[in-house]
Enzyme design. Structure first.
Site, PDB file in Angstrom:
ATOM      1  N   ASP A 141       0.847  -1.190   0.000  1.00 23.08           N
ATOM      2  CA  ASP A 141       0.000   0.000   0.000  1.00 23.08           C
ATOM      3  C   ASP A 141       0.883   1.241   0.000  1.00 23.08           C
ATOM      4  O   ASP A 141       1.528   1.555   1.002  1.00 23.08           O
ATOM      5  CB  ASP A 141      -0.907  -0.012   1.235  1.00 23.08           C
ATOM      6  N   HIS A 195      -0.221   4.259  -0.225  1.00 21.32           N
ATOM      7  CA  HIS A 195      -0.927   5.251   0.583  1.00 21.32           C
ATOM      8  C   HIS A 195      -1.046   6.604  -0.103  1.00 21.32           C
ATOM      9  O   HIS A 195      -0.997   7.654   0.550  1.00 21.32           O
ATOM     10  CB  HIS A 195      -0.231   5.399   1.942  1.00 21.32           C
ATOM     11  N   GLU A 254      -1.285  -1.042  -4.198  1.00 24.02           N
ATOM     12  CA  GLU A 254      -2.457  -0.261  -3.797  1.00 24.02           C
ATOM     13  C   GLU A 254      -2.213   1.238  -3.778  1.00 24.02           C
ATOM     14  O   GLU A 254      -1.230   1.711  -3.209  1.00 24.02           O
ATOM     15  CB  GLU A 254      -2.913  -0.721  -2.408  1.00 24.02           C
ATOM     16  N   GLU A 270     -10.408   3.192  -2.205  1.00 25.95           N
ATOM     17  CA  GLU A 270     -10.824   3.533  -0.844  1.00 25.95           C
ATOM     18  C   GLU A 270     -11.217   5.004  -0.707  1.00 25.95           C
ATOM     19  O   GLU A 270     -11.958   5.363   0.200  1.00 25.95           O
ATOM     20  CB  GLU A 270      -9.718   3.212   0.157  1.00 25.95           C
ATOM     21  N   ASP A 320     -14.964   1.226   0.221  1.00 26.45           N
ATOM     22  CA  ASP A 320     -15.108   1.073   1.672  1.00 26.45           C
ATOM     23  C   ASP A 320     -16.579   1.139   2.028  1.00 26.45           C
ATOM     24  O   ASP A 320     -17.251   2.122   1.724  1.00 26.45           O
ATOM     25  CB  ASP A 320     -14.319   2.166   2.389  1.00 26.45           C
ATOM     26  N   HIS A 376     -11.845  -2.189   1.170  1.00 32.36           N
ATOM     27  CA  HIS A 376     -10.998  -1.472   2.118  1.00 32.36           C
ATOM     28  C   HIS A 376     -11.637  -1.599   3.490  1.00 32.36           C
ATOM     29  O   HIS A 376     -12.795  -1.269   3.688  1.00 32.36           O
ATOM     30  CB  HIS A 376     -10.920  -0.004   1.687  1.00 32.36           C
TER      31      HIS A 376
END
Length: 395
Positions: free
Chosen positions: A189, A191, A216, A242, A265, A292
């Site tokens: 991830d 981020h 991700e 997400e 999500d 997510h």
């Protein structure tokens, strides 16, 4: 059956705040839902109070009717906080409807298409390969996990030449593959910390030779077309979603071929009602869904029911309700311990899967109101990094 009360609990999940919502009916049923933790959590109770005015006295089994009203009564499409509140209320309506019918929620969604739901463990840091191996093996021995998610960042991406950042991540993944069990799946991830698509592609292709489960969210979500640009020439599975809010945004992502795996999500997009529509769109594009879910055990229960009834579900993000606290980035395995108490009987992995509970109505879990009151609220806010020149970076 009519909705006659709402209760909002400001509580905690280990070291993170959580906003939990209960809707009660005049015949004694209670439905439960969880808001997404965006950061300004204290803004959610007044939004929930406002939205409850549209639900009071209504039949909770008219789920689409009521959720559509909550969305349409806003002059402009609701954003992060509005949808977070609507998500929790949507969860409550599904829970109430299933309890009224005395069935699990997944039965109302068309029934289970799988017998159990595969999960991966969020580790989120980038520990040295021997430490990662030990953590993976511990999680495997105790819970059966064979899939894990880490951070790709081994050096400060703002303080080093980008080529060295990429090399450090590639060398790290190679060392992991040489150290951990061959059957372990490892996701990374990023981020949303990369600004340029070309840089995100460079990092993904450096990880690709070592077979990541997925790569991700390397980019920010605002310019969806850029995800299509990123995907061109990327040699690994790209996952994102997400930070997207509704079916329209996911449709655009799918149209530009911007993801191999989407990650909506269920506490962000408007609950199960919107999540199902997003999954159906993805299925038409032959794209899988990996929700997510860095949230608490109630959100995990909601996700389990969605995942059990969704044909193109792939794997669910999961955090144990007892154990390490939350941490992102860095190289260390989190040592702080914590426990989430507001779900009495959370879904726990067995052989790396969550088992369904066909004999339990609603979400299949029992909530502890006393624990929510005793734990109380804990403040949390995002840490935004600074670049060497003093400007704020993406987080």
């Amino acid at each position: 059956m009519k909705i006659d009360r709402m209760r909002v609990f400001m509580t905690r999940d280990k070291d993170r705040p959580r906003v939990i919502v209960a809707l009660d009916t005049d015949d004694g049923l209670t439905g439960w839902g969880e808001c997404y933790n965006h950061g300004p959590d204290k803004a959610l109770p007044p939004i929930l109070d406002y939205l409850y005015g549209f639900l009071s006295g209504q039949d909770p089994t008219r789920i689409d009717y009521l959720v559509n009203l909550l969305i349409q009564q806003s002059r402009f499409p609701p954003g992060a906080l509005g949808l977070s509140a609507i998500s929790a209320l949507d969860h409550c309506l599904w829970d109430l409807s299933a309890k009224a019918a005395n069935v699990p929620v997944y039965k109302l969604l068309g029934g289970a298409v799988r017998d159990r739901v595969k999960v991966y463990a969020g580790v989120y840091t980038a520990p040295d390969a021997p430490a990662a191996r030990d953590e993976f093996d511990r999680l495997n021995a105790e819970w059966g996990f064979t899939a894990f998610k880490l951070s790709p960042w081994r050096v400060d991406l703002h303080a080093h030449r980008w080529g060295n950042v990429v090399k450090a991540s590639a060398d790290y993944f190679r060392s992991l593959r040489e150290t951990v069990r061959d059957d372990y799946e490892i996701a990374f991830d990023a981020h949303a910390q990369i600004f340029e698509p070309v840089a995100a592609r460079q990092l993904g292709n450096a990880l690709a030779p070592y077979d990541p489960l997925f790569y991700e969210e390397p980019l920010r979500p605002e310019n969806i077309d850029m995800w299509g640009d990123l995907k061109q020439g990327l040699n690994c599975v790209l996952a994102t979603g997400e930070s997207l809010y509704n079916r329209n945004e996911f449709l655009r992502l799918l149209q530009v071929k911007g993801a191999d795996l989407i990650q909506p999500d269920i506490c962000v997009v408007g609950g199960i009602s919107e999540m199902r529509r997003i999954a159906t769109l993805a299925e038409a594009y032959f794209v899988g869904v990996a929700p997510h879910n860095p949230m608490g055990p109630l959100a995990t229960a909601v996700n389990l029911h969605f995942s059990a009834a969704t044909q193109n579900f792939r794997i669910l993000e999961y955090r144990l309700p007892k154990g390490q606290a939350y941490v992102y980035g860095g190289k260390d395995i989190e040592k702080r311990q914590g426990e989430t108490r507001y779900v009495v009987d959370p879904y726990l992995p067995k052989d790396g899967y969550l088992e369904l509970r066909p004999d339990r109505p609603g979400w299949g879990v029992e909530m502890d109101e006393k624990a929510m009151e005793e734990e109380g609220y804990i403040h949390w806010q995002r840490r935004v990094p600074k670049r060497p020149d003093g400007s704020y970076a993406f987080a």
